[in-house]
Design an enzyme around this catalytic site. Structure first.
Site, PDB file in Angstrom:
ATOM      1  CE1 TYR A 149      95.401   8.872 122.137  1.00 32.37           C
ATOM      2  CE2 TYR A 149      94.137  10.548 123.282  1.00 32.37           C
ATOM      3  CZ  TYR A 149      95.277   9.770 123.173  1.00 32.37           C
ATOM      4  OH  TYR A 149      96.284   9.895 124.100  1.00 32.37           O
ATOM      5  CG  ASP A 244      86.049   8.448 124.582  1.00 32.00           C
ATOM      6  OD1 ASP A 244      85.782   9.445 125.286  1.00 32.00           O
ATOM      7  OD2 ASP A 244      87.201   8.124 124.265  1.00 32.00           O
ATOM      8  CE  LYS A 272      89.429  16.168 125.706  1.00 29.74           C
ATOM      9  NZ  LYS A 272      90.839  16.494 125.793  1.00 29.74           N
TER      10      LYS A 272
END
Ligand code: HOZ
Length: 432
Positions: A149, A244, A272
């Site tokens: 994702y 990623d 994050k």
């Protein structure tokens, strides 16, 4: 004796009202408990390894606001730094010295990053990096992996993980076929499939993007040679390799997966942890590639709140805390105790499971495994996971409400927290 009933009256009231106000009652689908049954609990406050809901129940938290809370929630030093920054205002929309500080910390930490651009989320970082891959190589096609994702931009909603996997919506309506025509997919850990895609699309592939350790299809690690193989293939075909590291950055090592596995991609996305709990994202990499980004170069990308002083402050303080000696050893120790303990408890209670951890990131599937890719992950007994989730929640343990999400610890989690978690798991698994 463990309490197996929790009062959730207020949570239910608030969530019922929310469903009239917001689609599904949530601001992001992964919070909706759709695949585990029951209703989401509504949080009131968080501190260290714990959360409290609006009914006053306390939980040990293994979601950590989906990864950022690596120092524990509301760490006093982060909060103090934010208080001081707040006095100077919330957003400048202009250069701010704090951007330089965080940029330097990121560049010093992450092997591939020579220059960085701050944005406001992991989704934004991945959208921008995709444009950059295409701008730099003058090619349109990309390869992504099933179950990975990279945020909710159209081009990535192809066989994606996270909420789309949880809800069974791998290819969302509203995404035009023309937008995803150039998104090629392969099974994670399948180097031969990637090789074939490169051969079939010679000189057309801009690059390969992946989660170097998958956290959005549950927790899946790269097989020996997989990341190395991707590095070689991308070199060979003049394509870019993009990690990623929105989840893995500063989590599985200070320098992320690229430090841990010794493979340096061309570009990296982050989010994050580098925002310390405030909205942030970033992309960075080789100086020659990043020099294409406007205004240094022609590839346009912008943002009103990008690099805002609050997010920069929380990020700087979080990375400072992570630099303290022993942090990652502690995270590894405490998370290993949890992950090994869960496997042991499952074995003792007769459940076929597999799983593992790297540093403060972990996962467990209700299948004997091994799990090398999303197809394997889907063999997990998700109904059983749902019952496990519910049982753990009732015993004061908050896990991600989906089989297809990794779990996270923080250095606020103690041995006692882990022991309490394993006791709850034993109790739940004995009656599953
Ligand atoms: N990226 C997070 C973990 N899959 C979820 C955040 C969200 O979608 O709300």
């Amino acid at each position: 004796m463990v309490n197996t009933t929790i009062k959730t009256t207020k949570s239910q009231e608030i969530f019922a009202a929310a469903q009239n106000l917001m689609p599904g009652g949530v601001s992001s689908p992964v919070r909706a408990f759709k695949s585990v049954g029951g209703q989401p609990i509504v949080f009131d406050r968080v501190k260290g390894a714990y959360i409290w809901d609006v009914d006053g129940n306390q939980y040990i938290d293994y979601v950590g606001t989906w990864g950022p809370a690596i120092c524990g929630h509301a760490h006093p030093e982060v909060i103090a730094a934010l208080h001081a920054a707040l006095e100077k205002g919330t957003s400048f929309g202009a250069p701010c010295a704090l951007e330089n500080v965080l940029a330097e910390m990121v560049i010093n930490a992450v092997p591939s990053i020579e220059m960085v651009r701050f944005v406001n989320s992991g989704t934004e970082a991945c959208m921008a990096v995709l444009r950059l891959m295409r701008a730099f190589t003058k090619r349109d096609k990309i390869i992504k992996f099933e179950g990975c994702y990279h945020g909710h931009a159209d081009m990535f909603l192809v066989k994606a993980g996270s909420g789309v996997a949880t809800l069974g919506l791998p290819d969302s309506p509203g995404v035009p076929k023309s937008t995803t025509r150039d998104t090629l997919t392969a099974a994670y850990n399948d180097l031969e499939a990637v090789k074939t895609l490169f051969e079939q699309n010679r000189d057309e592939i801009a690059g390969v993007i992946l989660e170097p350790v998958v956290g959005n299809a549950g927790f899946i690690t790269p097989d020996a040679g997989f990341l190395e193989g991707l590095r070689e293939l991308t070199h060979e075909h003049g394509a870019l390799l993009v990690f990623d590291e929105v989840m893995t950055g500063f989590r599985i090592a200070y320098g992320g997966a690229q430090e841990k596995f010794g493979i340096t991609p061309d570009l990296t996305t982050l989010g994050k942890i580098i925002g310390g709990g405030l909205p942030v994202g970033a992309y960075g990499g080789r100086r020659d590639i990043m020099s294409m980004v406007a205004p240094a170069g022609p590839m346009y990308q912008a943002g009103t709140l990008s690099g805002n002083p609050l997010a920069m402050t929380a990020g700087i303080k979080t990375l400072e805390l992570l630099q303290k000696p022993g942090t990652y050893d502690y995270l590894d120790k405490v998370t290993k105790k949890l992950a090994d303990g869960l496997l042991e408890v499952a074995k003792e209670t007769g459940h076929a499971v597999c799983g593992g951890q790297i540093s403060g990131m972990f996962g467990m599937f209700f299948t004997p495994g091994p799990v090398h890719n999303y197809e394997d992950a889907k063999k997990s007994d998700t109904a059983k996971f749902g019952r496990f989730h519910r049982g753990m929640l009732e015993r004061g343990i908050y896990l991600a409400p989906s089989q297809f999400e990794a779990g996270f610890t923080s250095f606020a989690h103690t041995d006692e927290d882990i022991e309490q978690t394993l006791a709850a798991a034993r109790d739940v698994m004995s009656s599953l």
